[in-house]
Design a protein around this motif. Structure first.
Motif, PDB file in Angstrom:
ATOM      1  N   UNK A 281      40.817  52.236  35.769  1.00  0.00           N
ATOM      2  CA  UNK A 281      41.855  52.910  36.557  1.00  0.00           C
ATOM      3  C   UNK A 281      42.422  52.009  37.654  1.00  0.00           C
ATOM      4  N   UNK A 282      42.901  50.843  37.253  1.00  0.00           N
ATOM      5  CA  UNK A 282      43.457  49.874  38.195  1.00  0.00           C
ATOM      6  C   UNK A 282      44.974  50.019  38.242  1.00  0.00           C
ATOM      7  N   UNK A 283      45.524  50.123  39.449  1.00  0.00           N
ATOM      8  CA  UNK A 283      46.968  50.217  39.644  1.00  0.00           C
ATOM      9  C   UNK A 283      47.420  49.181  40.665  1.00  0.00           C
ATOM     10  N   UNK A 284      48.692  48.832  40.602  1.00  0.00           N
ATOM     11  CA  UNK A 284      49.247  47.840  41.519  1.00  0.00           C
ATOM     12  C   UNK A 284      49.768  48.517  42.791  1.00  0.00           C
TER      13      UNK A 284
ATOM     14  N   UNK B  43      49.098  41.410  39.787  1.00  0.00           N
ATOM     15  CA  UNK B  43      48.738  41.495  38.371  1.00  0.00           C
ATOM     16  C   UNK B  43      47.530  40.618  38.063  1.00  0.00           C
ATOM     17  N   UNK B  44      47.446  39.467  38.718  1.00  0.00           N
ATOM     18  CA  UNK B  44      46.320  38.561  38.488  1.00  0.00           C
ATOM     19  C   UNK B  44      45.010  39.239  38.884  1.00  0.00           C
ATOM     20  N   UNK B  45      45.005  39.911  40.018  1.00  0.00           N
ATOM     21  CA  UNK B  45      43.806  40.612  40.463  1.00  0.00           C
ATOM     22  C   UNK B  45      43.483  41.780  39.532  1.00  0.00           C
ATOM     23  N   UNK B  46      44.506  42.464  39.063  1.00  0.00           N
ATOM     24  CA  UNK B  46      44.301  43.570  38.120  1.00  0.00           C
ATOM     25  C   UNK B  46      43.625  43.071  36.848  1.00  0.00           C
TER      26      UNK B  46
ATOM     27  N   UNK C  13      45.024  33.090  41.784  1.00  0.00           N
ATOM     28  CA  UNK C  13      45.110  34.369  42.476  1.00  0.00           C
ATOM     29  C   UNK C  13      46.509  34.937  42.521  1.00  0.00           C
ATOM     30  N   UNK C  14      46.771  35.727  43.546  1.00  0.00           N
ATOM     31  CA  UNK C  14      48.050  36.402  43.655  1.00  0.00           C
ATOM     32  C   UNK C  14      49.216  35.498  43.969  1.00  0.00           C
ATOM     33  N   UNK C  15      48.959  34.321  44.520  1.00  0.00           N
ATOM     34  CA  UNK C  15      50.036  33.395  44.893  1.00  0.00           C
ATOM     35  C   UNK C  15      50.887  33.023  43.686  1.00  0.00           C
ATOM     36  N   UNK C  16      50.248  32.829  42.545  1.00  0.00           N
ATOM     37  CA  UNK C  16      50.992  32.403  41.358  1.00  0.00           C
ATOM     38  C   UNK C  16      51.906  33.499  40.819  1.00  0.00           C
ATOM     39  N   UNK C  17      51.713  34.729  41.306  1.00  0.00           N
ATOM     40  CA  UNK C  17      52.616  35.807  40.929  1.00  0.00           C
ATOM     41  C   UNK C  17      53.819  35.910  41.838  1.00  0.00           C
TER      42      UNK C  17
ATOM     43  N   UNK D 109      45.118  27.482  49.257  1.00  0.00           N
ATOM     44  CA  UNK D 109      44.070  28.473  49.021  1.00  0.00           C
ATOM     45  C   UNK D 109      44.095  29.002  47.590  1.00  0.00           C
ATOM     46  N   UNK D 110      42.899  29.083  46.995  1.00  0.00           N
ATOM     47  CA  UNK D 110      42.772  29.607  45.633  1.00  0.00           C
ATOM     48  C   UNK D 110      42.139  31.002  45.609  1.00  0.00           C
ATOM     49  N   UNK D 111      41.903  31.594  46.775  1.00  0.00           N
ATOM     50  CA  UNK D 111      41.137  32.843  46.828  1.00  0.00           C
ATOM     51  C   UNK D 111      41.988  34.066  47.149  1.00  0.00           C
ATOM     52  N   UNK D 112      43.299  33.934  47.186  1.00  0.00           N
ATOM     53  CA  UNK D 112      44.155  35.035  47.622  1.00  0.00           C
ATOM     54  C   UNK D 112      44.299  36.104  46.538  1.00  0.00           C
ATOM     55  N   UNK D 113      44.175  37.368  46.932  1.00  0.00           N
ATOM     56  CA  UNK D 113      44.511  38.451  46.007  1.00  0.00           C
ATOM     57  C   UNK D 113      46.026  38.681  45.994  1.00  0.00           C
TER      58      UNK D 113
END
Length: 379
Positions: free
Chosen positions: A167-170, A154-157, A303-307, A278-282
């Motif tokens: 048109x972004x989907x998970x 969701x963070x990357x979206x 990034x994605x880690x926090x999700x 790392x702070x760069x992960x999707x």
């Protein structure tokens, strides 16, 4: 359904994109879904050779483990026209991905894409920030023709939508909970790496600047003296910073090199905590693997880690780059053994809900929707 994949990274290359795509095509084999993969040349003996179309490639200078391919366009066209795919999935924006985009447009084949890597965030680690504006301009242009662009979190979206993507989907990620579990004999890893200290703190991932490993070393060096004596650090992975990290590492840090499979699963399960700055992960595949093994993760709130990590439930999230916060989190948890065990149980339960099968089933449904949209547009 026939699907043609275009990707600039694939097995035997070692990264999250290559592993995910290999797992997905293995799933397609099980489901009798026809596919073809255009990828860099390599040893594809574990897959159906007829389905993998490899091209000559050279190492990418920023990532020698990854390769830039030199695809033969006329060969690609002939193979596409012979295969007649219903859908093209483009996984990367480089040479092979660009070839897929070109022929998807030219031959009128519906396309979807996926966004796996925060390339612009990597630029600052290689002193190439000046290119960021052009990277985003190119990426928006590249993804514009896709029926859907799949992202892992969701963070990357949210990030891509803010930057003008549509048109972004998970397409999330899963974990093999039969391989990664907490019930391994911990003595095996301890004996293998001669570890006597009561606590094992582990990093798993690529050894590269964009993983904030300078922060990782500062964390290891800055633990309170009384705690340092009780901790052993395990670093599992390989990459361009390998020699530099080994030269600067404290005596209580062991480098395992690249490991996978049961060996990696044992390392996760034997560890007290995983530390991942790392702070760069999707997404953060290694975070989910650690949690599946019942090992809580202290990660960066980015990034994605926090999700994946739930604060104080399955691990702890710290401000990216703030060494003191990581040290405080480590110190707090190592003083509360019962809390760490409870976190590990909750982490394992969360991971068990991340089934690869359900994730791939959902992706196939989204493929069908993309194909149906194309049919409807001609109706």
């Amino acid at each position: 359904m026939r699907v043609a994949f275009f990707t600039d990274t694939f097995t035997p290359q070692v990264n999250g994109v290559a592993k995910t795509l290999q797992r997905f095509v293995n799933y397609l084999d099980d489901q009798d879904v026809e596919y073809i993969v255009f990828a860099p040349g390599g040893d594809h003996q574990t897959l159906n050779m007829e389905q993998i179309k490899g091209f000559k490639s050279v190492p990418f200078y920023l990532y020698p483990e990854c390769r830039l391919s030199l695809p033969n366009l006329s060969t690609i066209r002939k193979q596409l026209e012979s295969f007649q795919p219903d859908l093209i999935h483009i996984a990367t924006p480089f040479n092979i991905g660009f070839a897929g985009l070109y022929y998807g447009k030219k031959l009128g084949i519906p396309m979807v894409g996926s966004y796996h890597t925060n390339f612009d965030r990597y630029l600052e680690y290689y002193d190439l920030n000046i290119l960021s504006k052009w990277v985003w301009k190119y990426m928006r242009w590249f993804h514009a023709p896709f029926r859907q662009t799949f992202v892992p979190s969701e963070e990357t979206k949210r990030d891509l939508i803010q930057r003008g993507f549509r048109n972004i989907s998970i397409w999330s990620r899963g974990v093999d909970c039969q391989l990664f579990h907490p019930n391994y004999d911990h003595r095996v890893v301890r004996e293998m790496y001669h570890i006597d200290e009561p606590y094992i703190l582990t990093y798993v991932g690529r050894l590269a600047p964009e993983k904030d490993l300078d922060v990782f070393l500062k964390i290891a060096d800055s633990l309170p003296p009384s705690l340092k004596e009780q901790v052993h650090w395990l670093v599992a992975g390989d990459g361009p910073m390998d020699s530099e990290l080994k030269a600067a590492a404290p005596k209580n840090m062991t480098f395992t090199g690249y490991v996978e499979g049961e060996h990696l699963a044992r390392i996760y399960a034997t560890s007290t905590l995983m530390v991942f700055p790392s702070r760069t992960e999707t997404f953060g595949n290694v975070v989910l693997e650690s949690m599946a093994a019942g090992t809580p993760v202290i990660g960066a709130r980015a990034g994605g880690v926090q999700g994946i990590i739930t604060q104080d439930e399955t691990g702890k999230l710290c401000t990216p780059g703030h060494v003191d916060e990581f040290i405080e989190a480590i110190t707090d948890l190592l003083c509360r053994e019962k809390v760490v065990k409870e976190m590990g149980v909750r982490a394992r339960l969360y991971a068990k809900g991340c089934s690869w099968t359900s994730i791939f089933e959902d992706l196939l449904l989204q493929y069908e929707m993309a194909i149906d949209d194309t049919i409807m547009s001609y109706a």
